[in-house]
Scaffold this motif. Sequence first.
Motif, PDB file in Angstrom:
ATOM      1  N   GLN A   9       0.607  -1.058   0.112  1.00 29.73           N
ATOM      2  CA  GLN A   9      -0.111  -0.041  -0.145  1.00 29.73           C
ATOM      3  C   GLN A   9       0.711   1.266   0.281  1.00 29.73           C
ATOM      4  N   TRP A  43      -8.292  -0.620  -2.784  1.00 28.18           N
ATOM      5  CA  TRP A  43      -7.873   0.478  -1.872  1.00 28.18           C
ATOM      6  C   TRP A  43      -7.861   1.946  -1.904  1.00 28.18           C
ATOM      7  N   ASP A  46     -11.184   3.088  -0.145  1.00 26.30           N
ATOM      8  CA  ASP A  46     -10.197   2.425   1.276  1.00 26.30           C
ATOM      9  C   ASP A  46     -10.040   4.602   2.107  1.00 26.30           C
ATOM     10  N   PHE A  49      -6.860   4.843   3.177  1.00 26.08           N
ATOM     11  CA  PHE A  49      -5.967   5.423   2.071  1.00 26.08           C
ATOM     12  C   PHE A  49      -5.521   6.208   1.673  1.00 26.08           C
TER      13      PHE A  49
END
Length: 131
Positions: A9, A43, A46, A49
């Motif tokens: 990430q 992601w 999110d 994130f």
Amino acid sequence: MAKRLSEKQIAAIELLARPKMDGKTYAQIAEEVGISERQLRNWRNDDYFNDQLKRKIVANTIDRLPEVMQAVPDIIINEGNAAMLRTLLQAHGMLTEKLEVDNKGNNDADTSAIKAEIERMRKAKAETKDS
């Protein structure tokens, strides 16, 4: 407990935060990070994130902020850009958001009810003092 990002990430954020993603597509970034494009898109949905991505973008651009702010007055004057003027005034705390309050309906009843409640509370307080 604070949420933590995985190494993949963090690597994705590094690539996504580059100007125009260095011309790469999501698929190319996902491949470079070693994940699927679907995972990268998940992601991106999110909030945590995205907050970390925004922080990285700010960190990458903060050094250029003085240049940007210095250019703003010329843009306003030369292009007559009212939106840019609004942004500059807001940045300097010289313009606040306008709030409009719509006052519909019969407020006399609401005011009377509030006044009655205040009076009831005063009486209750006075009674407790007398006790």
